[in-house]
Design a protein around this motif. Structure first.
Motif, mmCIF file in Angstrom:
data_model
loop_
_atom_site.group_PDB
_atom_site.id
_atom_site.type_symbol
_atom_site.label_atom_id
_atom_site.label_comp_id
_atom_site.label_asym_id
_atom_site.label_seq_id
_atom_site.Cartn_x
_atom_site.Cartn_y
_atom_site.Cartn_z
ATOM 1 N N TYR A 1 0.844 -1.159 -0.102
ATOM 2 C CA TYR A 1 0.010 -0.122 -0.166
ATOM 3 C C TYR A 1 0.726 1.128 0.032
ATOM 4 O O TYR A 1 0.329 2.128 0.228
ATOM 5 C CB TYR A 1 -0.894 -0.072 1.274
ATOM 6 N N GLY A 2 1.929 1.158 -0.019
ATOM 7 C CA GLY A 2 2.958 2.363 -0.133
ATOM 8 C C GLY A 2 3.284 2.915 1.249
ATOM 9 O O GLY A 2 2.749 2.377 2.291
ATOM 10 N N PRO A 3 3.813 4.125 1.320
ATOM 11 C CA PRO A 3 4.094 4.718 2.812
ATOM 12 C C PRO A 3 2.916 5.300 3.262
ATOM 13 O O PRO A 3 1.745 5.405 2.765
ATOM 14 C CB PRO A 3 4.921 6.008 2.247
ATOM 15 N N ARG A 4 2.821 5.119 4.589
ATOM 16 C CA ARG A 4 1.684 5.652 5.378
ATOM 17 C C ARG A 4 1.676 7.098 5.480
ATOM 18 O O ARG A 4 2.466 7.847 5.379
ATOM 19 C CB ARG A 4 1.939 5.393 6.983
ATOM 20 N N VAL A 5 0.321 7.768 5.358
ATOM 21 C CA VAL A 5 0.051 9.524 5.222
ATOM 22 C C VAL A 5 -0.539 9.258 6.474
ATOM 23 O O VAL A 5 -1.556 8.979 7.051
ATOM 24 C CB VAL A 5 -0.596 9.528 3.969
ATOM 25 N N MET A 6 -0.095 10.370 7.287
ATOM 26 C CA MET A 6 -0.590 10.959 8.501
ATOM 27 C C MET A 6 -1.024 12.334 8.671
ATOM 28 O O MET A 6 -0.215 13.198 7.917
ATOM 29 C CB MET A 6 0.244 10.618 9.794
ATOM 30 N N VAL A 7 -2.224 12.510 9.094
ATOM 31 C CA VAL A 7 -2.728 13.970 8.983
ATOM 32 C C VAL A 7 -2.805 14.505 10.566
ATOM 33 O O VAL A 7 -3.335 13.815 11.465
ATOM 34 C CB VAL A 7 -4.093 14.264 8.369
ATOM 35 N N VAL A 8 -2.218 15.641 11.021
ATOM 36 C CA VAL A 8 -2.201 15.983 11.996
ATOM 37 C C VAL A 8 -3.075 17.446 12.231
ATOM 38 O O VAL A 8 -2.859 18.215 11.346
ATOM 39 C CB VAL A 8 -0.662 16.278 12.635
ATOM 40 N N ILE A 9 -4.000 17.369 12.952
ATOM 41 C CA ILE A 9 -4.977 18.754 13.092
ATOM 42 C C ILE A 9 -4.332 19.468 14.323
ATOM 43 O O ILE A 9 -4.402 18.977 15.423
ATOM 44 C CB ILE A 9 -6.353 18.300 13.191
ATOM 45 N N THR A 10 -3.657 20.493 14.096
ATOM 46 C CA THR A 10 -3.374 21.454 15.403
ATOM 47 C C THR A 10 -4.206 22.270 15.885
ATOM 48 O O THR A 10 -5.321 22.641 14.994
ATOM 49 C CB THR A 10 -2.170 22.089 14.819
ATOM 50 N N GLY A 11 -4.223 22.639 17.014
ATOM 51 C CA GLY A 11 -5.417 23.476 17.715
ATOM 52 C C GLY A 11 -6.237 22.830 18.349
ATOM 53 O O GLY A 11 -6.378 21.575 18.356
ATOM 54 N N ASN A 12 -7.195 23.344 18.733
ATOM 55 C CA ASN A 12 -8.334 22.872 19.624
ATOM 56 C C ASN A 12 -9.386 22.525 18.551
ATOM 57 O O ASN A 12 -9.881 23.294 17.455
ATOM 58 C CB ASN A 12 -9.026 23.931 20.611
ATOM 59 N N VAL A 13 -10.040 21.358 18.665
ATOM 60 C CA VAL A 13 -11.093 20.696 17.588
ATOM 61 C C VAL A 13 -12.115 20.420 18.887
ATOM 62 O O VAL A 13 -11.986 19.639 19.734
ATOM 63 C CB VAL A 13 -10.547 19.731 17.012
ATOM 64 N N ASN A 14 -13.512 20.957 18.159
ATOM 65 C CA ASN A 14 -14.673 20.659 19.171
ATOM 66 C C ASN A 14 -15.404 19.255 18.609
ATOM 67 O O ASN A 14 -16.028 19.316 17.546
ATOM 68 C CB ASN A 14 -15.653 21.700 19.131
ATOM 69 N N TYR A 15 -14.547 18.113 19.157
ATOM 70 C CA TYR A 15 -14.934 16.885 18.810
ATOM 71 C C TYR A 15 -16.379 16.446 18.909
ATOM 72 O O TYR A 15 -17.097 15.626 18.305
ATOM 73 C CB TYR A 15 -14.091 15.710 19.025
ATOM 74 N N TRP A 16 -17.143 17.274 20.176
ATOM 75 C CA TRP A 16 -18.405 17.051 20.287
ATOM 76 C C TRP A 16 -19.533 17.531 19.314
ATOM 77 O O TRP A 16 -20.602 17.077 19.335
ATOM 78 C CB TRP A 16 -18.637 17.460 21.648
ATOM 79 N N ASN A 17 -18.909 18.409 18.466
ATOM 80 C CA ASN A 17 -19.972 19.024 17.459
ATOM 81 C C ASN A 17 -19.927 18.114 16.235
ATOM 82 O O ASN A 17 -18.918 17.682 15.681
ATOM 83 C CB ASN A 17 -19.163 20.342 17.204
ATOM 84 N N GLU A 18 -21.183 17.523 16.073
ATOM 85 C CA GLU A 18 -21.057 16.699 14.984
ATOM 86 C C GLU A 18 -20.828 17.229 13.453
ATOM 87 O O GLU A 18 -20.220 16.578 12.761
ATOM 88 C CB GLU A 18 -22.672 16.186 14.783
ATOM 89 N N SER A 19 -21.121 18.499 13.511
ATOM 90 C CA SER A 19 -20.629 19.151 12.140
ATOM 91 C C SER A 19 -19.190 19.047 12.037
ATOM 92 O O SER A 19 -18.807 18.768 10.674
ATOM 93 C CB SER A 19 -21.223 20.564 12.096
#
Length: 291
Positions: A260-278
């Motif tokens: 499958y080739g090299p792994r791709v990772m995405v990092v989200i910096t900052g505060n994320v409101n995971y409780w928000n469904e949108s």
């Protein structure tokens, strides 16, 4: 040598035994101290054998040269002359090897550290056994030659009017002449030394031969540089880990995902409101777009 008295087969075997003793002493000391044994350490005996045999040749060559340098042919004076000539070379080569491997203990890889500790300590023991054990073996072999004893059985060889078969097995030739160690310089010199001194040396120092050697070395150097440019770097990291390390099963399982080739990772910096469904929907759409 063809002489069954001046043959040094047992002397050569004891030189190999000296290297083996160094390996056993080093491995025993490191295992007693709790240094882990890894697969790469199994290559150390071959390195020690190469250096030990090299030291053995230096000692034997210096011993044979000592018979033509000392006025008194006593065993003590010959051994002193041998150590004065050979000990310096053996010490310098051992010191450089020990420093090279002990510097390797600074690495972060524990397996490489163990390999350097085992091998560097083995070089120290190899030096000790060469300076003590092998020197004593040289003296014992010299006494055997002085006693006109056979190299295999150590039984006294009687020269005289014997059968050709007896002379060939116990003296070294069908001649009835004794194989007692000679005192003449020309006769006591090894045939290989005579070849290099009388034939090979003058041949190599000829003007056109020296020019040919320089050109040949230049071609070799050019091909070596080209080979270095074509060399591919890489190493199997499993060989750098101990047998019970978690790294080995990790890399064994990693081969199933190589297609499958090299792994791709995405990092989200900052505060994320995971409780928000949108917000979670946005992240999910981002993941789908990346896929």
């Amino acid at each position: 040598r063809l002489s069954c008295i001046r043959n040094n087969v047992w002397l050569a075997c004891c030189g190999v035994v000296s290297s083996g003793l160094a390996v056993l002493s080093s491995f025993g000391l490191m295992l007693y101290c709790g240094v882990p044994f890894v697969v790469t350490v199994a290559n150390a005996p071959f390195l020690i054998l190469g250096v030990g045999v090299d030291d053995m040749f230096i000692m034997i060559a210096a011993w044979e040269q000592s018979s033509r340098k000392t006025e008194k042919s006593s065993t003590k004076s010959r051994l002193a002359e041998t150590y004065s000539e050979a000990a310096l070379s053996v010490t310098i080569t051992t010191l450089t090897d020990v420093l090279a491997f002990f510097i390797g203990t600074w690495t972060a890889f524990r397996s490489v550290r163990s390999f350097c500790l085992y091998t560097g300590t083995a070089f120290v023991f190899c030096y000790i056994y060469t300076m003590t054990f092998f020197g004593a073996i040289i003296v014992l072999n010299h006494k055997r030659e002085q006693g006109n004893r056979h190299w295999l059985t150590c039984m006294p060889v009687k020269a005289g009017k014997m059968s050709c078969l007896y002379n060939a097995c116990c003296i070294g030739s069908c001649s009835s002449e004794s194989s007692q160690p000679e005192t003449n310089e020309t006769e006591s010199e090894h045939p290989m030394s005579i070849f290099f001194k009388k034939y090979y040396g003058p041949f190599v120092t000829h003007k056109w031969i020296k020019l040919f050697v320089v050109l040949l070395y230049g071609a070799y150097l050019g091909s070596s540089i080209y080979g270095c440019t074509q060399m591919r770097e890489g190493i199997d990291l499993r060989n750098l880990a101990s047998d019970d390390s978690y790294v080995i099963p990790y890399y064994d399982s990693d081969k199933y995902f190589s297609e499958y080739g090299p792994r791709v990772m995405v990092v989200i910096t900052g505060n994320v409101n995971y409780w928000n469904e949108s917000v979670r929907d946005v992240i999910e759409r981002c993941t789908q777009d990346l896929e």
